[in-house]
Each structure stands twice: as C-alpha cells, then as structure tokens.
Design an enzyme around this catalytic site. Structure first.
Site, PDB file in Angstrom:
ATOM      1  N   ALA A  32       6.299  16.457  42.235  1.00 30.00           N
ATOM      2  CA  ALA A  32       5.148  15.618  42.574  1.00 30.00           C
ATOM      3  C   ALA A  32       4.860  14.634  41.440  1.00 30.00           C
ATOM      4  O   ALA A  32       4.490  13.477  41.684  1.00 30.00           O
ATOM      5  CB  ALA A  32       3.924  16.485  42.849  1.00 30.00           C
ATOM      6  N   TYR A  33       5.036  15.089  40.206  1.00 27.68           N
ATOM      7  CA  TYR A  33       4.829  14.227  39.046  1.00 27.68           C
ATOM      8  C   TYR A  33       5.807  13.047  39.053  1.00 27.68           C
ATOM      9  O   TYR A  33       5.405  11.891  38.857  1.00 27.68           O
ATOM     10  CB  TYR A  33       5.001  15.060  37.774  1.00 27.68           C
ATOM     11  CG  TYR A  33       5.108  14.263  36.498  1.00 27.68           C
ATOM     12  CD1 TYR A  33       3.983  13.670  35.928  1.00 27.68           C
ATOM     13  CD2 TYR A  33       6.334  14.111  35.853  1.00 27.68           C
ATOM     14  CE1 TYR A  33       4.078  12.948  34.749  1.00 27.68           C
ATOM     15  CE2 TYR A  33       6.436  13.386  34.679  1.00 27.68           C
ATOM     16  CZ  TYR A  33       5.299  12.814  34.133  1.00 27.68           C
ATOM     17  OH  TYR A  33       5.406  12.090  32.963  1.00 27.68           O
ATOM     18  N   LEU A  34       7.072  13.334  39.310  1.00 25.78           N
ATOM     19  CA  LEU A  34       8.070  12.259  39.316  1.00 25.78           C
ATOM     20  C   LEU A  34       7.830  11.277  40.453  1.00 25.78           C
ATOM     21  O   LEU A  34       8.039  10.069  40.296  1.00 25.78           O
ATOM     22  CB  LEU A  34       9.479  12.856  39.392  1.00 25.78           C
ATOM     23  CG  LEU A  34       9.953  13.622  38.151  1.00 25.78           C
ATOM     24  CD1 LEU A  34      11.337  14.208  38.385  1.00 25.78           C
ATOM     25  CD2 LEU A  34       9.957  12.732  36.908  1.00 25.78           C
ATOM     26  N   LYS A  76       4.737   9.140  39.322  1.00 28.29           N
ATOM     27  CA  LYS A  76       5.133   8.144  38.320  1.00 28.29           C
ATOM     28  C   LYS A  76       5.976   7.043  38.963  1.00 28.29           C
ATOM     29  O   LYS A  76       5.820   5.860  38.639  1.00 28.29           O
ATOM     30  CB  LYS A  76       5.907   8.801  37.176  1.00 28.29           C
ATOM     31  CG  LYS A  76       5.112   9.795  36.347  1.00 28.29           C
ATOM     32  CD  LYS A  76       3.938   9.155  35.629  1.00 28.29           C
ATOM     33  CE  LYS A  76       4.323   8.404  34.396  1.00 28.29           C
ATOM     34  NZ  LYS A  76       3.126   7.922  33.640  1.00 28.29           N
TER      35      LYS A  76
END
Length: 218
Positions: free
Chosen positions: A128-130, A133
C-alpha cells in the site's frame, strides 16, 4: 534560498535542515507536534505548525509564500496502517504540490521510494505504501507549473554518510545512508537542471556534486 520542507521533523529532513543552515540557506519545516519545535531550531530551521492531514491548500500555500523551493519529505512512518499511507504519503504530497503551485514555489522535490508504483500489486502494508508513493509521484509529475524532481532512495540506513553515491534514472536496489540522501537533496536544490527527472539513489562511488551535475547533463 528559502526552502520549506514538509515532514520537517523526519530523519532525512532534520539532516537536510542542518546542511541548508550550514550553507546559509533559510529552511522552514512543517511539523504538527509542538514538542518538535526545539529540534528544528537546533537544526537551524524555522518550525512551522501545520498538519498536512487536516490543513487546506490555502493554509499550506500561505506557509509557502516567498519560498524558492519546496521539499516533500513527510511520511506516515513505520507502524502506520494502509489508511495513513494514503492520507500522508499520497494525499499530503498532493496537497503540498497544489499549495506550492498556488504559492508560486516552482522548484519542488519529492522524497519518494524505490519501487514506488501506482499499480504495485499486493495486499501488505508495504505494498500500500509503494502504491501511495507511486500515485503521489504520478500526480506531481503531471504538474506543469512545478519544476519537479522525484528522488527514489534505496534502503535507508543510519550509517555515516560517505558522500559517494549512484544517482541515475535506474540504479538497481541497494542501501543508502540518510546522511547521503540529505546531501543529494541539498545538491538537487542547487541544480535546477534536474527538474523533470525521476532519479534512483543508492550508495556508489561518485561524489554527490558530480553525480547531480552528471544527471543534469552538465
């Protein structure tokens, strides 16, 4: 130069603030916790209370008025869930870009992450972070009114910086001390010809200033 940094109390941001202060630039860091004000002052930066998860574009733009450059170095941080990856790593980056555009702060540098991709698969929090970003990067790269550079460091470490890096469109994976990330950010701020580039960063054998000039075509 006056540089406004989102995520002003982050580990990379504090290092960058020290570098900017040492060379005579004026740094301001956006923070949401008043308890962090002293740390920014110790780093030579002006603390500015502003919560990017609740602020309006107009409010953030006021903090960016008169700035020569903006650096997005905020992040939800370890231990945060997928929701905050979206509200901080994506939405706050979009808000900060909109505010920079409104304030006329054209030079805009994003601290992203290697592997950032809006279409990154997977259901883990890091996935989810990637995605978050990647979505933020894609939004910033679509802003014609910003002279943007997206910096995607490899695995961050707290090792002492060496001042030797590999800075290219594609480097392959590898570690990079936070000291060297901050040094590269400081150099990119003085290398406007890197606008329009998405760059990966890992430790290498090239001095920071030489690496920045090389990717700028100088």
């Amino acid at each position: 130069m006056r540089i406004v940094i989102a995520g002003g109390h982050g580990q990379i941001a504090l290092r960058l603030e020290r570098l900017l202060a040492a060379r005579g630039d004026e740094a301001a860091g956006l923070i949401r916790n008043p308890a962090h004000e002293a740390d920014l002052r110790d780093a030579g930066a002006e603390p500015v209370l502003c919560d990017l998860e609740s602020a309006s574009v107009e409010e953030v733009a006021r903090h960016l008025e008169g700035a020569d450059a903006a650096v997005f170095a905020a992040g939800a941080g370890p231990g945060s869930g997928a929701d905050r990856k979206n509200t901080v790593d994506r939405d706050a980056a979009v808000l900060f870009a909109d505010a920079a555009e409104r304030a006329g702060a054209r030079r805009y540098i994003v601290v992203s992450s290697m592997g950032a991709d809006p279409d990154h698969p997977g259901g883990e929090i890091f996935d989810a972070y990637l995605r978050a970003k990647g979505e933020a990067d894609a939004y910033v790269r679509g802003r014609a009114a910003l002279d943007w550079t997206v910096l995607r460091p490899g695995m961050l470490t707290d090792d002492a910086g060496t001042g030797l890096v590999r800075l290219e469109a594609s480097t392959g994976r590898g570690p990079i001390p936070r000291d060297d990330v901050a040094a590269v950010l400081a150099e990119l701020l003085e290398t406007p010809a890197t606008a329009g580039l998405t760059l990966e960063l890992v430790s290498g054998s090239t001095p920071v200033s030489v690496a920045a000039k090389a990717v700028a075509g100088n």
